[in-house]
Design an enzyme around this catalytic site. Structure first.
Site, mmCIF file in Angstrom:
data_model
loop_
_atom_site.group_PDB
_atom_site.id
_atom_site.type_symbol
_atom_site.label_atom_id
_atom_site.label_comp_id
_atom_site.label_asym_id
_atom_site.label_seq_id
_atom_site.Cartn_x
_atom_site.Cartn_y
_atom_site.Cartn_z
ATOM 1 N N PHE A 36 -0.076 5.923 24.683
ATOM 2 C CA PHE A 36 -1.101 4.992 25.130
ATOM 3 C C PHE A 36 -2.102 5.705 26.040
ATOM 4 O O PHE A 36 -1.842 6.802 26.529
ATOM 5 C CB PHE A 36 -0.465 3.831 25.906
ATOM 6 C CG PHE A 36 0.354 2.898 25.064
ATOM 7 C CD1 PHE A 36 -0.258 1.959 24.246
ATOM 8 C CD2 PHE A 36 1.737 2.961 25.086
ATOM 9 C CE1 PHE A 36 0.490 1.093 23.470
ATOM 10 C CE2 PHE A 36 2.500 2.107 24.314
ATOM 11 C CZ PHE A 36 1.878 1.166 23.499
ATOM 12 N N ASP A 83 -3.583 17.036 16.096
ATOM 13 C CA ASP A 83 -2.563 15.985 16.136
ATOM 14 C C ASP A 83 -1.181 16.555 15.850
ATOM 15 O O ASP A 83 -0.199 16.235 16.532
ATOM 16 C CB ASP A 83 -2.882 14.896 15.109
ATOM 17 C CG ASP A 83 -3.925 13.913 15.600
ATOM 18 O OD1 ASP A 83 -3.956 13.637 16.809
ATOM 19 O OD2 ASP A 83 -4.713 13.420 14.781
#
Length: 415
Positions: free
Chosen positions: A106, A175
């Site tokens: 988050f 990523d």
């Protein structure tokens, strides 16, 4: 309940709460699952994650089994809830208390607002390892995607085209780099926990950033400037070494990449060219150009030579003379070749499609061992496939679970 993976891997018995989304975090959880950990994916009750919904195959998209999810979702369990609901938070608190690892990606501070501040969790649960994945660190609210971090870290500049225009690497390399680094960080923290034993007084909170992971990969690029204060010229279309006897060339039916960094490799290239019928004057010209670091001339002459035969011909000929070279393959072709050559490294999973099950290989852990690593994997789960079972494991009674579903705070796929 134990892991749905039939594996006695090195992480068997560990529970990982994978409260992440998109690519980096889920890939990290997948690495831990491949090594035998039970991985519980926490998802929204009201919508699919982007990688579930995005698919080339509309049938897979309708099931929330987008291809990018399939190749990093196998073996996981899925809990789909609204984390803002107090009853759902109660279940999450119980699952986290039972876990060894919590993965989250988050924005900084978001988890604390939901009632799960990592700084408090590691005091409350001394055996817990929390791994937070962010774009630029816990003190930055900058939004980050792979594309943005490729620009910020220097990846785009390092991958610039011939006129110097920055360009991204053609897949989300950052990523996956940060996902692997997060898995490495978790393994290190688990080893520390094991060594501390009963003396451990608090858990550990790891911070892994996309920008940091990118920079660890770019060390050889920034080293000359950082260490010596020298900015070397760009290597254009040659190998990173700058060798004039390297590059990517058009053969008669595709493209060929080769690198000659060592004298014996240059000799092997000359022999391969002679064997292919390249005249001695041209070969001497290539050798002279390479000796003068004349990249343009060397590559032009090599290109003319390689264009006279097929990729397969050149691969065989160059390999016979010890020259590092290969045809340029698509990622799909390279993966298919790897599956055929080493099926044990590519676990098979079965996708439950309306027109019948589809069995497909998914990426394995990427290394082998004399001991078991990964066994059979459960299929990538539909969103919420394990919601009822996991809420029950978290201690919620049947009436509360059904109330969560009735209120839309929990979800499971029909049937």
């Amino acid at each position: 309940m134990s892991s749905p993976n039939n594996a006695a891997g090195p992480l068997a018995g560990l529970r990982v709460i994978d409260w992440t989304h998109v690519l980096a975090g889920p890939f990290s959880g997948y690495q831990l699952g491949l090594l035998g950990a039970e991985v519980i994916r926490v998802e929204r009750a009201d919508a699919d994650d982007m990688i579930r919904a995005k698919a080339a195959d509309p049938g897979l998209a309708a099931l929330g089994l987008g291809e990018a999810f399939v190749v990093q979702g196998a073996g996981k369990r899925s809990l789909a809830i609204n984390a803002r609901d107090p009853r759902a938070r109660q279940a999450l608190a119980a699952l986290i208390a039972s876990a060894d690892v919590l993965l989250e990606n988050f924005r900084p501070g978001k988890l604390a607002k939901l009632g799960f501040d990592p700084a408090e969790l590691i005091v409350r649960h001394p055996r817990l390892v929390v791994c937070s994945i962010t774009g630029f660190g816990p003190d930055s609210n900058r939004r980050a995607y792979d594309h943005v971090v490729q620009a910020s870290s220097g990846f785009m500049a390092a991958n610039a085209n011939t006129d110097g225009t920055p360009q991204r690497v053609g897949f989300p390399v950052i990523d996956y780099a940060v996902g692997m680094q997060a898995a490495q960080a978790v393994l290190a923290a688990l080893l520390r926990r094991e060594r501390q034993g009963a003396a451990r007084a608090r858990g550990e909170w790891l911070q892994v950033t996309m920008n940091g992971a990118a920079l660890t990969l770019l060390g050889p690029v920034f080293a000359p400037q950082m260490v010596s204060g020298i900015t070397p010229p760009r290597t254009a279309s040659t190998a990173f070494s700058g060798s004039a006897l390297s590059g990517t060339f058009a053969a008669s039916d595709g493209h060929l990449a080769l690198v000659c960094n060592a004298p014996d490799q240059a000799v092997g290239l000359q022999r391969a060219l002679a064997e292919a019928g390249v005249d001695e004057a041209t070969r001497q010209h290539i050798e002279a150009a390479a000796g003068q670091a004349d990249v343009v001339t060397a590559q032009r002459l090599l290109g003319e030579a390689f264009g006279q035969a097929t990729v397969a011909d050149w691969e065989a000929r160059l390999a016979a003379h010890g020259v590092p070279a290969t045809g340029v393959r698509s990622a799909a072709a390279a993966a298919a070749e790897a599956v055929a050559e080493s099926p044990a490294g590519w676990p098979q999973v079965e996708l439950p499609l309306p027109d019948g099950p589809r069995r497909v290989p998914v990426p394995g852990i990427g290394f082998s061992s004399s001991e078991p690593l990964t066994g059979l994997l459960a299929a990538p789960p539909r969103r919420g496939a394990d919601t009822r079972a996991l809420l029950a494991e978290a201690g919620l009674d049947k009436a509360t679970i059904e109330a969560l579903f009735a209120d839309g705070a929990a979800w499971a796929p029909p049937g």
